[in-house]
Design a protein around this motif. Structure first.
Motif, short mmCIF file in Angstrom:
data_model
loop_
_atom_site.label_atom_id
_atom_site.label_comp_id
_atom_site.label_asym_id
_atom_site.label_seq_id
_atom_site.Cartn_x
_atom_site.Cartn_y
_atom_site.Cartn_z
N UNK A 19 0.82 -1.21 0.00
CA UNK A 19 0.00 0.00 0.00
C UNK A 19 0.85 1.26 0.00
N UNK A 20 2.07 1.17 0.55
CA UNK A 20 2.90 2.37 0.66
C UNK A 20 3.50 2.79 -0.67
N UNK A 21 3.42 1.92 -1.68
CA UNK A 21 4.03 2.23 -2.97
C UNK A 21 2.95 2.28 -4.04
N UNK A 22 2.56 3.47 -4.40
CA UNK A 22 1.61 3.66 -5.49
C UNK A 22 2.19 4.73 -6.42
N UNK A 57 7.40 21.26 -20.87
CA UNK A 57 6.03 21.12 -21.37
C UNK A 57 5.54 19.69 -21.18
N UNK A 58 4.24 19.54 -21.17
CA UNK A 58 3.62 18.20 -21.11
C UNK A 58 2.30 18.26 -21.86
N UNK A 59 2.18 17.43 -22.90
CA UNK A 59 0.95 17.35 -23.68
C UNK A 59 0.71 15.91 -24.10
N UNK A 60 -0.45 15.66 -24.66
CA UNK A 60 -0.78 14.43 -25.37
C UNK A 60 -0.49 13.15 -24.58
N UNK A 61 -1.12 12.98 -23.40
CA UNK A 61 -0.98 11.70 -22.71
C UNK A 61 -1.74 10.60 -23.47
N UNK A 62 -1.04 9.56 -23.90
CA UNK A 62 -1.68 8.51 -24.69
C UNK A 62 -1.97 7.25 -23.90
N UNK A 63 -1.28 7.07 -22.80
CA UNK A 63 -1.56 5.94 -21.91
C UNK A 63 -1.28 6.37 -20.49
N UNK A 64 -2.22 6.16 -19.60
CA UNK A 64 -2.04 6.52 -18.20
C UNK A 64 -2.47 5.35 -17.33
N UNK A 65 -1.87 5.26 -16.16
CA UNK A 65 -2.20 4.17 -15.25
C UNK A 65 -1.86 4.59 -13.83
N UNK A 66 -2.63 4.09 -12.88
CA UNK A 66 -2.28 4.21 -11.47
C UNK A 66 -1.83 2.84 -11.01
N UNK A 67 -0.58 2.75 -10.60
CA UNK A 67 0.02 1.46 -10.29
C UNK A 67 0.17 1.29 -8.79
N UNK A 68 -0.27 0.15 -8.29
CA UNK A 68 -0.02 -0.22 -6.89
C UNK A 68 0.84 -1.47 -6.89
N UNK A 69 1.97 -1.42 -6.22
CA UNK A 69 2.89 -2.56 -6.22
C UNK A 69 2.26 -3.77 -5.56
N UNK A 70 2.46 -4.92 -6.16
CA UNK A 70 1.99 -6.18 -5.61
C UNK A 70 3.14 -7.17 -5.57
N UNK A 103 2.59 8.59 -5.42
CA UNK A 103 1.43 9.27 -4.83
C UNK A 103 1.24 8.76 -3.40
N UNK A 104 0.83 9.66 -2.53
CA UNK A 104 0.61 9.31 -1.12
C UNK A 104 -0.86 9.41 -0.75
N UNK A 105 -1.65 10.00 -1.63
CA UNK A 105 -3.10 10.10 -1.41
C UNK A 105 -3.79 9.51 -2.63
N UNK A 106 -5.10 9.65 -2.69
CA UNK A 106 -5.82 9.16 -3.86
C UNK A 106 -5.31 9.88 -5.11
N UNK A 107 -5.22 9.13 -6.21
CA UNK A 107 -4.72 9.71 -7.46
C UNK A 107 -5.72 10.72 -8.01
N UNK A 108 -5.23 11.82 -8.56
CA UNK A 108 -6.13 12.77 -9.20
C UNK A 108 -6.62 12.19 -10.53
#
Length: 453
Positions: A174-177, A248-261, A222-227
Motif C-alpha cells: 500500500x505504501x508504494x503507489x 512542457x507536457x501534452x498528449x498523454x496517450x496511456x495513463x495508469x495508477x500502479x499499486x505494487x503487488x 502518490x501518497x493520497x488518492x490519485x487525481x
C-alpha cells in the motif's frame, strides 16, 4: 480435438509461448478478452536473458531496431544535477538491458506469430473450462473448444488461476503507489532519465522513450488518492514537483495508477491446465523483472508441451513447475528487496547489477539437470564456427561434441573441441531453451537422457 493448446492472454508471455509452439508444429489458439491491443510503455525493460530468447524466436533485430539502450540517470536535487549509471558493464558478448515499451514488443511478437499463420483473437473471452484425462473443454465467447492443454497467461487478475482455485500468496504494498503516463514533453535532454527523488510529496521522474521524438514516460509516486489523470493535472503535477515550468507536457496517450503487488502461486499446474507469467507471479516494477520472468516461463514451457504432445511422458510437464516456481520466488524476493530500497529513498535504489539481468539463473539440482554443468545457461561462447547461439538457434536439442569422437544421435551435432576447456568434458547436450541438459564423458548418458524424455 479442436486445437492442441489454447492460450488465454496475448501479452508477452502468451505470445512467446504461441510462437514457440507453432514453430514446433503445434496447433494453437490464443485469445484475449481485451477489445484492442495494448499500447503503452509498461514493462519497458528487456533483460539480457530475455533478449537471448527473442533472438532464438527470430525477433531480436526488430526489437533492437525499435528500442534503445538505457540512458544514464540524471538525478536532480536542491544541490544540482548529477549523472549516474544504472548498471555495471556487461561481460564480453553479453547484451545490455534494452528499453522498449510492452505495447511495441507485443506488436513485434504478433507480427512474428502471424508469419506462422496464427492471429490473436481479440475481444474473445474464456468464461469457463473443465478438464478430464483426455483434455480440456473450454467455453470461449459461448463456443465450446476442446484442447489438449490450456495455458493461463491472462495476467495478475487471471481468470484461469481463479477458476482453478490455485493459491496466490502475497500482498499489495500500500505504501508504494505510482502514476505512470506516456506523454509528449519538451525542455529535458532525451539522453538522460531524469529523476527528482526529493520531490514533495513524493518522487517524480521522466524517462525518454524510444520510437518517437519528445515522448517520455512520466512516473510519480502518490501518497493520497490519485487525481483524475488529465493532461492538465499531469502537467500541474510535473511543474509543482520539479519546480520547472519550462518543461512542457501534452498528449498523454496511456495513463495508469500502479499499486505494487508481490504475489505468486503455490502451483503452476493442475492437470492439463498450466499458468505462466503474471497469472503465476506479480512483481513490483523495481528491477524490471516481471515481464522478463513471464517470457522465460513461456520459453521453458514451450518445448516441454510440444514434446509431450508428440509422445514424451506427461511427467515432463511436472518439471515446468519444478524449475520455474523457485525461479519466480527468487526473482520476487529480489524485486521486493529493491522496492524496499526505493521506499527508503536509498541512493543506490535505481542501480542494477548482474542479479537483475537473469543470466545467472540456473536449474541446477533439478531432475532434468545431469552432470557438473547440468541446468546451467549456455553463454554465447566464441567458436571456430562463429556465434554459439547461431548453432543452437531453433526448436531442438543440440549436441556439442567437445572430444575427438561423438555418438550418432538424432539431434544437430557440432564438433567444438575448443570449448572443452570451458566445460571440462567430452559432451554437452543443450536443451531447446538454451540450458545444459547433460554434461558428461559417457555417450550413453546422452542416449539415456534423450530417450527417456
Amino acid at each position: 480435438m479442436d486445437v492442441q493448446v489454447l492460450i488465454a492472454g496475448a501479452g508477452p508471455t502468451g505470445l512467446t509461448l504461441a510462437i514457440d509452439l507453432v514453430r514446433r508444429g503445434v496447433t494453437v489458439r490464443i485469445v484475449d478478452k481485451a477489445a484492442t491491443h495494448f499500447v503503452g510503455s509498461r514493462g519497458k525493460g528487456l533483460q539480457p536473458r530475455t533478449q537471448e530468447v527473442l533472438f532464438d524466436l527470430g525477433v531480436l533485430d526488430d526489437v533492437l531496431a525499435a528500442g534503445r539502450p538505457y540512458p544514464l540517470l540524471r538525478v536532480h536535487t536542491a544541490e544540482g544535477a548529477t549523472d549516474r549509471s544504472m548498471g555495471e558493464p556487461g561481460e564480453a558478448g553479453e547484451a545490455e538491458p534494452w528499453m522498449l515499451g510492452q505495447g511495441e514488443l507485443e506488436a513485434i511478437l504478433r507480427a512474428k506469430l502471424a508469419e506462422h499463420g496464427v492471429r490473436v483473437e481479440l475481444g474473445t473471452e474464456l468464461t469457463d473450462f473443465t478438464q478430464d484425462a483426455g483434455g480440456v473443454t473450454a467455453v470461449v465467447d459461448g463456443e465450446r473448444v476442446r484442447a489438449a492443454y490450456l495455458v493461463g497467461a491472462d495476467g495478475g487478475h487471471s481468470f484461469v488461476r481463479k477458476h482453478l482455485g490455485v493459491g496466490f500468496v502475497g500482498q499489495p504494498v500500500e505504501a508504494v503507489r505510482m502514476i505512470i503516463a506516456d506523454v509528449t514533453s519538451r525542455g529535458l535532454d532525451r539522453d538522460r532519465w531524469h529523476i527528482w527523488p526529493q520531490a514533495q510529496p513524493a518522487m517524480i521522474g521522466m524517462c525518454p522513450l524510444p520510437g518517437g521524438e519528445d515522448r517520455f514516460q512520466l512516473m510519480a509516486g502518490i501518497v493520497e488518492d490519485a487525481p483524475e489523470l488529465t493532461e492538465a493535472t499531469l502537467r500541474a503535477l510535473l511543474h509543482e514537483r520539479t519546480g520547472r515550468t519550462d518543461i512542457t507536457l501534452t498528449d498523454p496517450t496511456w495513463t495508469s495508477v500502479y499499486r505494487a503487488n508481490m504475489r505468486m502461486v503455490d502451483s503452476y499446474q493442475v492437470g492439463r491446465v498450466l499458468l505462466a507469467g503474471d497469472a503465476a507471479h506479480v512483481h513490483p516494477p523495481t528491477g524490471g523483472q516481471g515481464l522478463n520472468t513471464g517470457v522465460q516461463d513461456a520459453y521453458n514451457l514451450g518445448w516441454k508441451l510440444a514434446a509431450v504432445l508428440t509422445g514424451a511422458p506427461e511427467e515432463l510437464l511436472e518439471t515446468y513447475e519444478e524449475e520455474r516456481l523457485p525461479i519466480a520466488a527468487g526473482v520476487l524476493s529480489l524485486s521486493s528487496a529493491l522496492l524496499t530500497k526505493h521506499a527508503r529513498g536509498e541512493e543506490d535504489s535505481m542501480r542494477r547489477g548482474k542479479e537483475t539481468q537473469q543470466l545467472n539463473l540456473s536449474y541446477r539440482g533439478r531432475s532434468l539437470a545431469k552432470g557438473e554443468h547440468g541446468g546451467d545457461r549456455v553463454p554465447d561462447l566464441p567458436t571456430s564456427s562463429g556465434s554459439l547461439f547461431e548453432l543452437l538457434r531453433g526448436p531442438h536439442f543440440t549436441l556439442l561434441a567437445l572430444g575427438k569422437t561423438h555418438p550418432d544421435l538424432p539431434v544437430p551435432t557440432h564438433a567444438l573441441p575448443e570449448l572443452r576447456e570451458h566445460y571440462g568434458c567430452d559432451y554437452v547436450l543443450v536443451r531447446p531453451d538454451g540450458y545444459v541438459g547433460v554434461s558428461t564423458n559417457n555417450p550413453q548418458d546422452l542416449s539415456t537422457y534423450l530417450y527417456t524424455l
